[in-house]
Motif scaffolding. Structure first.
Motif, PDB file in Angstrom:
ATOM      1  N   PHE A   1       0.764  -1.139   0.185  1.00 47.88           N
ATOM      2  CA  PHE A   1       0.009   0.055  -0.079  1.00 47.88           C
ATOM      3  C   PHE A   1       0.694   1.072  -0.109  1.00 47.88           C
ATOM      4  CE2 PHE A   1      -2.321  -3.434   2.243  1.00 47.88           C
ATOM      5  CZ  PHE A   1      -3.333  -3.428   1.400  1.00 47.88           C
ATOM      6  N   SER A   2       2.089   1.103   0.051  1.00 48.27           N
ATOM      7  CA  SER A   2       3.093   2.309   0.423  1.00 48.27           C
ATOM      8  C   SER A   2       3.618   2.482  -1.034  1.00 48.27           C
ATOM      9  CB  SER A   2       4.155   1.998   1.199  1.00 48.27           C
ATOM     10  OG  SER A   2       5.238   3.069   1.298  1.00 48.27           O
ATOM     11  N   ARG A   3       3.467   3.912  -1.506  1.00 45.49           N
ATOM     12  CA  ARG A   3       4.096   4.406  -2.636  1.00 45.49           C
ATOM     13  C   ARG A   3       5.572   3.985  -2.950  1.00 45.49           C
ATOM     14  NH1 ARG A   3       2.515  10.271  -3.578  1.00 45.49           N
ATOM     15  NH2 ARG A   3       4.685  10.493  -2.804  1.00 45.49           N
ATOM     16  N   ARG A   4       6.292   3.934  -1.600  1.00 43.07           N
ATOM     17  CA  ARG A   4       7.794   3.587  -1.820  1.00 43.07           C
ATOM     18  C   ARG A   4       7.967   2.280  -1.142  1.00 43.07           C
ATOM     19  NH1 ARG A   4      11.262   4.536   2.223  1.00 43.07           N
ATOM     20  NH2 ARG A   4      10.438   5.228   4.123  1.00 43.07           N
ATOM     21  N   ARG A   5       7.185   1.376  -1.096  1.00 47.13           N
ATOM     22  CA  ARG A   5       7.172   0.070  -0.825  1.00 47.13           C
ATOM     23  C   ARG A   5       7.822  -0.011   0.687  1.00 47.13           C
ATOM     24  NH1 ARG A   5       9.335  -3.563  -5.612  1.00 47.13           N
ATOM     25  NH2 ARG A   5       8.682  -2.473  -7.373  1.00 47.13           N
ATOM     26  N   ALA A   6       7.286   0.834   1.395  1.00 48.84           N
ATOM     27  CA  ALA A   6       7.837   0.844   2.885  1.00 48.84           C
ATOM     28  C   ALA A   6       7.069   0.148   3.893  1.00 48.84           C
ATOM     29  CB  ALA A   6       7.908   2.395   3.429  1.00 48.84           C
ATOM     30  N   ALA A   7       7.546  -0.750   4.821  1.00 49.19           N
ATOM     31  CA  ALA A   7       6.830  -1.284   5.950  1.00 49.19           C
ATOM     32  C   ALA A   7       6.611  -0.277   6.980  1.00 49.19           C
ATOM     33  CB  ALA A   7       7.349  -2.377   6.234  1.00 49.19           C
ATOM     34  N   VAL A   8       5.804  -0.461   7.982  1.00 52.67           N
ATOM     35  CA  VAL A   8       5.570   0.421   9.010  1.00 52.67           C
ATOM     36  C   VAL A   8       6.969   0.556   9.752  1.00 52.67           C
ATOM     37  CG1 VAL A   8       4.637   0.682  11.325  1.00 52.67           C
ATOM     38  CG2 VAL A   8       3.267  -0.202   9.471  1.00 52.67           C
ATOM     39  N   GLN A   9       7.671  -0.558   9.801  1.00 51.93           N
ATOM     40  CA  GLN A   9       9.062  -0.479  10.419  1.00 51.93           C
ATOM     41  C   GLN A   9       9.958   0.628   9.783  1.00 51.93           C
ATOM     42  OE1 GLN A   9       7.511  -3.147   9.766  1.00 51.93           O
ATOM     43  NE2 GLN A   9       7.609  -4.697  11.197  1.00 51.93           N
ATOM     44  N   ASP A  10       9.922   0.752   8.445  1.00 48.45           N
ATOM     45  CA  ASP A  10      10.768   1.347   7.756  1.00 48.45           C
ATOM     46  C   ASP A  10      10.413   2.878   7.697  1.00 48.45           C
ATOM     47  OD1 ASP A  10      12.052  -0.600   6.429  1.00 48.45           O
ATOM     48  OD2 ASP A  10      10.612  -0.926   4.990  1.00 48.45           O
ATOM     49  N   LEU A  11       9.046   3.085   7.794  1.00 44.14           N
ATOM     50  CA  LEU A  11       8.316   4.536   8.148  1.00 44.14           C
ATOM     51  C   LEU A  11       8.863   5.027   9.499  1.00 44.14           C
ATOM     52  CD1 LEU A  11       4.787   4.033   6.736  1.00 44.14           C
ATOM     53  CD2 LEU A  11       6.628   5.073   5.663  1.00 44.14           C
TER      54      LEU A  11
END
Length: 155
Positions: free
Chosen positions: A134-144
């Protein structure tokens, strides 16, 4: 005569974040790392049982401890394994086998504090990985939260 293409044109044509690892690569790497942690835990328990056998004699038995103690030790080991791997090489065993590398958003090393934060989040809330599609930059919650990124290595 057609103009020459540069070697990066295929990647740039795919759009931003095209070298960012997707949910399948990350998920399989995570499962492999969980296997590494589980095999290590069993090996440690068997090693303790062997030491107990040498000290106390027969019968061979695995040391007893409460479930919460084994759980806390496993959680701490998983956090140290992931955080240490990401801070030093950017790759765990699972990441290496799947060809992905964890770093900061610019592609550099993450550093120990953010690596440990990402590891705590990854072990405590693994479902955060489900945000990747669902993330435009393919980030997991952990990455954010840790301001990190997972990229395919060698691209």
């Amino acid at each position: 005569m057609t103009p020459a293409r540069d070697s990066g044109s295929a990647r740039s044509a795919a759009g931003p974040g095209s070298d960012t690892a997707g949910i399948v690569s990350r998920g399989v790497a995570g499962l492999l790392d969980a296997l590494v942690v589980a095999v290590t835990a069993v090996t440690v328990q068997l090693g303790l049982a062997c030491a107990l056998l040498l000290v106390e004699g027969p019968p061979f038995r695995v040391p007893e401890a409460s479930g919460w103690l084994w759980g806390a030790l496993g959680w701490a080991f998983a956090v140290c394994y992931l955080g240490g791997s990401w801070a030093t090489t950017g790759q765990t065993v699972g990441d290496r086998l799947l060809g992905v590398r964890v770093g900061d958003r610019a592609g550099g090393r993450l550093g120990m504090p953010r690596s440990l934060l990402r590891a705590v989040l990854s072990v405590s809330f693994p479902l955060g990985l489900l945000w990747v599609p669902f993330s435009r930059r393919r980030a997991a919650v952990q990455d954010l939260i840790a301001r990190s990124g997972v990229r395919y290595d060698g691209r």
